[in-house]
Design a protein around this motif. Structure first.
Motif, PDB file in Angstrom:
ATOM      1  N   ILE A  55       0.846  -1.192   0.000  1.00  0.00           N
ATOM      2  CA  ILE A  55       0.000   0.000   0.000  1.00  0.00           C
ATOM      3  C   ILE A  55       0.879   1.239   0.000  1.00  0.00           C
ATOM      4  O   ILE A  55       1.857   1.326   0.762  1.00  0.00           O
ATOM      5  CB  ILE A  55      -0.919   0.037   1.244  1.00  0.00           C
ATOM      6  N   GLU A  81      -4.234   2.959  -8.128  1.00  0.00           N
ATOM      7  CA  GLU A  81      -3.364   1.787  -8.193  1.00  0.00           C
ATOM      8  C   GLU A  81      -2.246   2.040  -9.177  1.00  0.00           C
ATOM      9  O   GLU A  81      -2.428   2.732 -10.181  1.00  0.00           O
ATOM     10  CB  GLU A  81      -4.165   0.556  -8.614  1.00  0.00           C
ATOM     11  N   GLU A 120      -1.630  -0.778  -4.156  1.00  0.00           N
ATOM     12  CA  GLU A 120      -2.813   0.018  -3.823  1.00  0.00           C
ATOM     13  C   GLU A 120      -2.382   1.408  -3.352  1.00  0.00           C
ATOM     14  O   GLU A 120      -1.546   1.531  -2.452  1.00  0.00           O
ATOM     15  CB  GLU A 120      -3.607  -0.654  -2.707  1.00  0.00           C
ATOM     16  N   PHE A 138      -7.557   4.953   4.246  1.00  0.00           N
ATOM     17  CA  PHE A 138      -6.818   3.863   4.887  1.00  0.00           C
ATOM     18  C   PHE A 138      -7.257   3.672   6.332  1.00  0.00           C
ATOM     19  O   PHE A 138      -7.587   2.555   6.757  1.00  0.00           O
ATOM     20  CB  PHE A 138      -5.314   4.142   4.830  1.00  0.00           C
ATOM     21  N   GLU A 183      -9.620   0.556   6.166  1.00  0.00           N
ATOM     22  CA  GLU A 183      -8.675  -0.556   6.055  1.00  0.00           C
ATOM     23  C   GLU A 183      -7.967  -0.915   7.348  1.00  0.00           C
ATOM     24  O   GLU A 183      -7.607  -2.069   7.583  1.00  0.00           O
ATOM     25  CB  GLU A 183      -7.595  -0.230   4.987  1.00  0.00           C
TER      26      GLU A 183
END
Length: 425
Positions: A396, A405, A410, A417, A421
């Motif tokens: 990431i 991307e 990513e 984030f 995530e």
């Protein structure tokens, strides 16, 4: 002593005494830790909200129907107690005064909350004796990691649950700002507000008193006071440091070198200190939750421990206190990402050979870049990932605002984030 005990326990007469307190994300986890008999130790830097969390737990107990008189809170940092801080037997006198005044039902569990317990030397002797002989649930708070040091570990082996409390997370900050991020639709709908809040959070961090102020001047004063309190009230007296100017200067110099590799000898030369003293002082900063030192990843644990460390501050607000007034947005973003990652239970290291990857979190490679509009910058960041990445390994690249991307990496904005995530780590 009775007036002090009454002052610290307003819930004895007012069941809604803590009704206006702001909930914290960690509260459900703390609630679960109330059930076992083991001592609950809430640790974290000064003013992160340990006392508030303790009072939120008292509110929970009252809601569960626990008799208010069976809940005792005492702030051991009160000036009244300072003359007795070297006499742990005085804790027994405080407890006996509580029993006499509140007359709790001792056939039921008694909950004893001891705030800033490290003020008293050998406090663990008192806790151990009561833990073993009476039906007491202890909840203690402390402002340094040595609260759970060797003596404590020896006396209370297997009898303690540790809970680390940080300053407000970005999600908590958004709730404070009353910005909805509950769904992906809400995040998209409120993107501009979230991005503006992110800029503020990246600059000022998550101390409640700081974010509650609208004045930049007051924010600076508050952050300076917090740092000074940690250094002058906790570190200097505890370690009997004679020259407080030296350690204060080191702190401000470290701020200006956040996210960089530590070189104790080089720091010592610049501040006219020997390398051993610099290393000790930095250890004190980490022990009191001002900073975290990050190790380099290595296959051998011993090599990881001995590796050169990178220094990160546990709240971005401290980055305003450097020796130079210039703001570096790249450093601020990298430090902010670290503070978010450091809330997880994952092991975090950095990678550095020919290239560098900022963080290895579990098995995920994470790189941080403030501006990837320049093609050369993007290629440099991706090259670092490419050097270490194994087939199928997640990678990431975190930026302030960009999502997308590149080369199967990513690219995520910071807010995406941490809001969507981070809980997967």
């Amino acid at each position: 002593m009775d007036p002090i005990l009454v002052e610290d326990n307003p819930h004895w007469t007012n069941p809604d005494a803590y009704g206006g307190y702001v909930d914290r994300e960690i509260l459900p986890k703390a609630e679960a830790m109330l059930e076992p008999k083991e001592v609950l130790a809430i640790v974290g830097a000064r003013r992160v909200g340990k006392s508030t969390l303790a009072k939120l737990l008292i509110r929970v107990l009252l809601q569960r129907g626990v008799d208010a008189r069976n809940i005792f809170f005492i702030n051991l940092e009160k000036p009244t107690f300072i003359p007795y801080k070297q006499d742990p037997s005085y804790l027994q006198k405080i407890y006996e005064a509580y029993l006499k005044l509140a007359e709790p039902d001792r056939s039921q569990r008694v909950y004893v909350f001891m705030d800033e317990v490290q003020i008293f030397q050998n406090w663990e002797v008192f806790v151990k004796a009561k833990y073993e002989s009476e039906n007491i649930k202890f909840v203690i708070t402390g402002s340094n990691s040595s609260l759970l040091g060797d003596t404590f570990a020896t006396l209370l082996t297997g009898r303690v649950l540790k809970l680390r409390l940080h300053t407000f997370s970005f999600a908590e900050f958004l709730r404070f700002k009353e910005i909805d991020f509950s769904t992906k639709i809400a995040i998209a709908q409120n993107r501009l507000q979230i991005e503006k809040a992110q800029e503020e959070y990246m600059r000022w961090g998550g101390y409640y008193s700081v974010i509650a102020s609208d004045s930049d001047e007051i924010k600076m004063e508050l952050l300076s006071n917090i740092a000074e309190d940690i250094i002058l009230k906790d570190i200097v007296p505890r370690h009997k440091i004679k020259n407080s100017t030296e350690i204060r200067d080191l702190f401000h110099y470290l701020v200006s070198n956040a996210t960089t590799l530590l070189n104790y000898s080089s720091l010592g030369k610049k501040l006219d200190l020997d390398a051993k003293t610099v290393k000790e002082y930095i250890g004190y900063f980490e022990d009191n939750y001002l900073i975290t030192l990050l190790s380099r990843q290595h296959n051998k644990v011993t090599e990881t421990i001995r590796s050169t460390k990178k220094v990160y501050f546990n709240d971005n607000g401290f980055l305003n206190l450097g020796v130079t007034p210039q703001r570096n947005f790249g450093i601020a973003l990298e430090n902010l990402v670290f503070t978010a990652l450091n809330r997880t239970d994952q092991r975090i290291t950095y990678l550095r050979e020919k290239s560098e990857v900022d963080f290895l979190v579990g098995e995920t490679l994470i790189q941080v870049a403030y501006d990837i509009e320049d093609e050369k910058v993007l290629k440099r960041e991706l090259k670092g990932i490419e050097e270490y990445r194994r087939p199928g390994q997640r990678a990431i690249l975190i930026t302030p605002y960009t999502d997308g991307e590149a080369d199967d990496v990513e690219i995520m904005s910071f807010y995406r984030f941490v809001l969507t995530e981070l809980n997967r780590f």
